[in-house]
Design an enzyme around this catalytic site. Structure first.
Site, PDB file in Angstrom:
ATOM      1  N   HIS A 148       2.851   1.751   9.181  1.00  0.00           N
ATOM      2  CA  HIS A 148       2.889   1.797   7.718  1.00  0.00           C
ATOM      3  C   HIS A 148       3.219   3.220   7.279  1.00  0.00           C
ATOM      4  O   HIS A 148       2.741   4.196   7.864  1.00  0.00           O
ATOM      5  CB  HIS A 148       1.534   1.365   7.142  1.00  0.00           C
ATOM      6  CG  HIS A 148       1.477   1.388   5.651  1.00  0.00           C
ATOM      7  ND1 HIS A 148       2.286   0.613   4.856  1.00  0.00           N
ATOM      8  CD2 HIS A 148       0.690   2.115   4.799  1.00  0.00           C
ATOM      9  CE1 HIS A 148       2.007   0.850   3.576  1.00  0.00           C
ATOM     10  NE2 HIS A 148       1.046   1.758   3.524  1.00  0.00           N
TER      11      HIS A 148
ATOM     12  N   CYS B 276       7.469  -0.166   2.325  1.00  0.00           N
ATOM     13  CA  CYS B 276       6.737   1.100   2.238  1.00  0.00           C
ATOM     14  C   CYS B 276       7.602   2.273   2.672  1.00  0.00           C
ATOM     15  O   CYS B 276       7.388   3.406   2.224  1.00  0.00           O
ATOM     16  CB  CYS B 276       5.462   1.031   3.077  1.00  0.00           C
ATOM     17  SG  CYS B 276       5.730   0.642   4.819  1.00  0.00           S
TER      18      CYS B 276
END
Length: 605
Positions: A546, A200
């Site tokens: 994240h 990510c």
């Protein structure tokens, strides 16, 4: 169907003609299929048999029994195809043969379509009818037939008639109601990126690069492929049988590896997955990059840009880009979570090396002198002034930069009786703290040439020149020592969609003198204005976090969470916990007197 025209002079008493009352029941289920489905099937049949002569089945049957009854040719231009079965019958509006009408009465199939003019006919009303649903199907079929006659072009989009969405209908009726929806049309840059295992951090940075207008225009204009500085093997004019190549399968804009089988005016390619395609033109083939050659990172990014801005909607795999970065930076290799800022700098450095003349031997001081597209977009100059506290002599150093790493400024909490909460830090506060004067301590004495000894000094950083795209990196991750774990600063930092960086420029501009000696008054007021177009944010902690990105396209913000993209509001973007902020100049200046020797140099700004 009215015998006399309605009286339109008196609107209070006039009665407008209504549409066919039998259409509604016909459009409902007909033996498992709706009337609109039957119409679409009939149109497809007529198009597939467009070169055939549609004659009446009943007339043909009569002519086989009696030669004197060969009258079907009279009604070839009046044949109708039943919309409920496969019967084709004649329909003379002036009397005579009306086998289509007879079939409709006997089989209870009230609707048929004119085989030549594609008009829907109601046998109960005995007239051609109009219906919006029928008209839409006719337009789509006509567009499809037009597209089918054109040469295949992988970059051409298929025409789709516009339709008002039901969710937007109320907003059209009520202009004051805002149109808001989390749905959007994928493609044209709004493509999700597949998470290949804790990637990510790379996806979020790539989304911001894909929506960098200058970088996007450079790659989509194919300027890199036309450059002589690409590290890819130069394309041969012809290919030989047995040569490894990459080709566009089916004309699509994605290259697949394969091998040349036959050579002629075009090529036959046997792809590695077993498929074989003939008549592949030369412009759809390129030399395959093998392990013996440097894998050009710019070519890989060029492929991602081409894929992101085509008409497809599926997610994009970035495995080739990650592999290219891993080859040049071993510390980023693997599938563990990495820092997005480190990946951003590594990616820019790799692109710079692959955009230079000799990518295997980077030039010295390339960051300051290189004119590749990366440096023309991201490189600015930082001025460091060190003033001797004794003699006030100033030593100036100018260094190039790709981004500005700013510490998060925390306002001091004064011991006052009031319970006023501490001010929320802002991006401009962090930039102000970055450019303010700093007294160097006793352990950082400088050698003053005028004094001839080590003296205390005051240091100040300012912006000497500004890049086209300015990236701010907020230092959220800290480690006090190697023995302590890395911690994250969860503070919210306010930032604006628009910035004016004039107050933070070097003193040669702030004291009414520009870098080239011109008066500051001659510089346009908006020369230092920037607009936000990309935000990378980190959610969670250092141990479990994240990355997501927010990008701006056509004045609309989108949230990019790996393969998922949804619309976002401006308020949502400005309230996020930013880690990287991408701003672009509101005013671009081009030097028309400078000639670019190579396409890879990009625009001169």
């Amino acid at each position: 169907m009215m015998d006399t025209a309605p009286d339109l002079g008196n609107s209070s008493n006039s009665t407008l003609p209504q549409g066919c009352e039998h259409v509604t029941s016909f459009k409902q289920s007909q033996d498992g299929a709706s009337g609109t489905d039957n119409l679409a099937t009939a149109l497809t049949y007529l198009w597939m048999h467009q070169d055939s002569v549609h004659t009446c089945m009943a007339c043909t049957s009569l002519s086989e029994e009696d030669d004197s009854a060969k009258t079907s040719t009279i009604f070839e231009d009046q044949t109708h195809l039943c919309l409920s079965c496969v019967f084709v019958g004649c329909l003379s509006l002036k009397g005579g043969h009306r086998h289509a009408k007879s079939h409709a009465d006997q089989a209870k199939h009230p609707f048929s379509i004119h085989c030549a003019h594609r008009q829907v006919y109601c046998h109960i009303c005995q007239d051609y009818v109009y219906d919006p649903a029928f008209e839409h199907i006719l337009r789509v079929q006509q567009a499809y037939e037009i597209e089918a006659k054109l040469p295949r072009d992988p970059t051409r989009l298929t025409y789709e008639p516009w339709q008002l969405q039901s969710k937007q209908a109320s907003s059209v009726v009520d202009p004051s109601a805002p149109i808001r929806s989390s749905l959007y049309t994928p493609g044209f840059g709004l493509r999700g990126l597949a998470n290949l295992g804790n990637t990510c951090f790379a996806n979020s940075v790539l989304q911001c690069l894909l929506h960098n207008p200058i970088l996007r225009n450079f790659f989509l204009s194919d300027l890199h492929r036309k450059s002589s500085k690409c590290s890819r093997v130069h394309e041969p004019k012809v290919f030989e049988v047995g040569q490894r190549v990459e080709a566009l399968y089916g004309g699509r804009r994605k290259y697949f590896p394969g091998q040349v089988q036959t050579v002629g005016s075009s090529y036959t390619i046997a792809y590695d997955d077993g498929d074989v395609e003939e008549d592949v033109p030369r412009e759809h083939i390129r030399a395959e990059v093998t392990n013996q050659h440097v894998l050009c990172l710019a070519c890989v990014l060029n492929e991602i840009f081409s894929t992101a801005y085509d008409s497809q909607k599926d997610q994009i795999s970035t495995h080739m880009l990650l592999y290219s970065v891993w080859k040049s930076s071993a510390n980023l290799a693997g599938y563990s979570q990495q820092d997005a800022h480190e990946f951003f700098i590594t990616l820019l450095d790799g692109l710079h090396q692959h955009l230079t003349k000799d990518p295997l031997q980077p030039q010295a001081n390339a960051l300051a002198s290189c004119k590749c597209i990366i440096h023309r977009i991201f490189t600015g100059k930082l001025q460091s002034d060190v003033r001797c506290s004794s003699c006030q002599d100033v030593s100036t150093t100018i260094d190039p930069f790709w981004d500005l790493s700013l510490g998060i400024w925390h306002p001091a909490v004064e011991a006052v009786a009031s319970s006023t909460p501490a001010a929320t830090p802002s991006l401009l506060d962090c930039l102000q703290a970055f450019t303010k004067s700093e007294l160097l301590g006793e352990d950082a004495l400088v050698n003053c040439e005028r004094c001839g000894s080590r003296q205390q000094a005051v240091k100040r950083l300012t912006l000497r020149s500004l890049p086209v795209v300015l990236c701010f990196h907020l230092k959220r991750f800290h480690q006090t020592s190697f023995a302590t774990p890395i911690t994250k600063d969860q503070s919210y930092v306010r930032f604006d969609e628009y910035l004016d960086l004039r107050p933070y420029l070097a003193h040669t501009v702030s004291t009414s003198q520009a870098e080239d000696g011109t008066q500051a008054s001659s510089i346009p007021d908006d020369a230092f204005d920037y607009t936000l177009f990309g935000v990378v944010t980190h959610i969670g902690t250092m141990q479990q976090g994240h990355y997501i990105a927010y990008v701006k396209q056509q004045d609309q913000w989108y949230k990019c969470d790996d393969a998922t993209i949804t619309m976002a509001s401006r308020a949502e973007v400005l309230s996020t916990q930013a880690y990287l902020l991408f701003y672009i100049k509101s005013r671009l200046e081009y030097h028309t007197t400078e000639t670019m020797a190579d396409p890879d140099e990009g625009p001169s700004t």
